[in-house]
Design a protein around this motif. Structure first.
Motif, short mmCIF file in Angstrom:
data_model
loop_
_atom_site.label_atom_id
_atom_site.label_comp_id
_atom_site.label_asym_id
_atom_site.label_seq_id
_atom_site.Cartn_x
_atom_site.Cartn_y
_atom_site.Cartn_z
N THR A 50 68.79 -1.82 29.30
CA THR A 50 69.57 -3.02 29.00
C THR A 50 68.94 -3.71 27.79
OG1 THR A 50 68.35 -4.36 30.60
CG2 THR A 50 70.41 -3.36 31.35
N ALA A 51 69.78 -4.32 27.00
CA ALA A 51 69.30 -4.92 25.75
C ALA A 51 69.99 -6.25 25.50
CB ALA A 51 69.55 -3.96 24.59
N LYS A 52 69.26 -7.12 24.85
CA LYS A 52 69.80 -8.40 24.38
C LYS A 52 69.36 -8.58 22.95
CE LYS A 52 70.20 -10.86 28.70
NZ LYS A 52 70.10 -12.14 29.34
N ALA A 53 70.18 -9.27 22.20
CA ALA A 53 69.83 -9.55 20.81
C ALA A 53 70.30 -10.94 20.43
CB ALA A 53 70.47 -8.51 19.89
N GLU A 54 69.60 -11.50 19.50
CA GLU A 54 70.02 -12.74 18.85
C GLU A 54 69.97 -12.46 17.36
OE1 GLU A 54 68.01 -16.42 20.20
OE2 GLU A 54 67.10 -15.15 21.73
N ILE A 55 71.01 -12.87 16.67
CA ILE A 55 71.06 -12.68 15.22
C ILE A 55 71.32 -14.02 14.56
CG2 ILE A 55 72.08 -11.45 13.29
CD1 ILE A 55 73.22 -9.43 15.34
N VAL A 56 70.44 -14.42 13.68
CA VAL A 56 70.69 -15.61 12.86
C VAL A 56 71.34 -15.11 11.58
CG1 VAL A 56 69.73 -17.62 11.69
CG2 VAL A 56 68.69 -16.81 13.84
N TRP A 57 72.64 -15.39 11.45
CA TRP A 57 73.42 -14.97 10.30
C TRP A 57 73.44 -16.06 9.24
CZ3 TRP A 57 74.37 -10.12 9.78
CH2 TRP A 57 74.70 -9.31 10.87
N THR A 58 73.42 -15.67 7.98
CA THR A 58 73.60 -16.59 6.86
C THR A 58 74.78 -16.09 6.03
OG1 THR A 58 71.23 -17.06 6.77
CG2 THR A 58 72.53 -17.66 4.83
N TYR A 59 75.77 -16.95 5.85
CA TYR A 59 76.96 -16.59 5.06
C TYR A 59 76.64 -16.65 3.57
CZ TYR A 59 81.18 -17.38 2.42
OH TYR A 59 82.15 -17.31 1.46
N LEU A 60 77.03 -15.58 2.84
CA LEU A 60 76.80 -15.56 1.39
C LEU A 60 78.08 -15.43 0.57
CD1 LEU A 60 73.56 -13.40 1.10
CD2 LEU A 60 73.80 -15.88 1.05
N ALA A 61 79.03 -14.59 1.02
CA ALA A 61 80.23 -14.37 0.20
C ALA A 61 81.38 -13.88 1.06
CB ALA A 61 79.94 -13.34 -0.89
N THR A 62 82.60 -14.10 0.55
CA THR A 62 83.79 -13.58 1.21
C THR A 62 84.71 -12.95 0.18
OG1 THR A 62 85.44 -14.08 2.90
CG2 THR A 62 85.24 -15.65 1.10
N ASP A 63 85.63 -12.15 0.66
CA ASP A 63 86.56 -11.43 -0.21
C ASP A 63 87.54 -12.42 -0.84
OD1 ASP A 63 88.21 -9.66 -1.46
OD2 ASP A 63 88.82 -8.60 0.34
N SER A 64 87.49 -12.51 -2.15
CA SER A 64 88.34 -13.48 -2.85
C SER A 64 89.81 -13.10 -2.85
CB SER A 64 87.84 -13.66 -4.29
OG SER A 64 87.91 -12.44 -4.99
N SER A 65 90.16 -11.90 -2.39
CA SER A 65 91.57 -11.52 -2.34
C SER A 65 92.28 -12.13 -1.12
CB SER A 65 91.73 -10.00 -2.33
OG SER A 65 91.23 -9.46 -1.12
#
Length: 163
Positions: A50-65
């Motif tokens: 069994t596994a658990k994870a925590e991810i601290v995400w940082t937003y940098l860019a998105t698709d301009s289309s």
């Protein structure tokens, strides 16, 4: 004798329940898009898989289309959120399967994904795909960092979300 048995049982229980914790640092994007998040991962795997994870995400860019995404992420570059995952690790194949269960997301930058990733044979990287809303177009790659540096960086990033 009874005390010795109880002590041995307690030590065995603790050993079975303790998880091996590893830290990784990497990126997430979408196939043929400019979407980009960086993340620092804390992954804990118990002996039973069994596994658990925590991810601290940082937003940098998105698709301009995608005008909808551009509007949604406007002014949010550099914002962070935490995704909490649960899943399992298959030691025979080095496969990790996670599902996002909840998030701390004050700036509304995250979704909850399903992760299908592999631990590299040398255990120094994880890579694979993520599934969001039925599509399997997310790509993930992260390299292992030492536990001491990883824990410090992870806790600092997490604190910035929880402030």
């Amino acid at each position: 004798m009874k005390q010795l048995f109880i002590t041995a049982l307690l030590l065995f229980s603790i050993n079975c329940c303790m998880a091996q914790v590893s830290y990784f640092k990497g990126e997430w994007t979408i196939i043929n898009k400019h979407d980009l998040f960086t993340g620092i991962f804390k992954i804990a795997v118990k002996k039973d898989g069994t596994a658990k994870a925590e991810i601290v995400w940082t937003y940098l860019a998105t698709d301009s289309s995608s005008q909808e995404l551009v509007e949604m992420y406007k002014g949010k570059k550099g914002k962070r959120g935490i995704e909490y995952l649960e899943g399992r690790f298959d030691a025979a194949t080095n496969d990790l399967y996670f599902k996002g269960k909840q998030k701390d997301d004050p700036d509304m930058i995250l979704g909850l994904d399903k992760y299908h990733v592999k631990l590299a044979a040398n255990k120094q990287a994880i890579y694979g795909t993520t599934e969001t809303e039925g599509t399997n177009e997310g790509l993930l790659y992260a390299v292992k960092i030492t536990n001491s540096a990883g824990q410090k960086e992870f806790l600092a990033a997490k604190a910035k979300v929880k402030k």
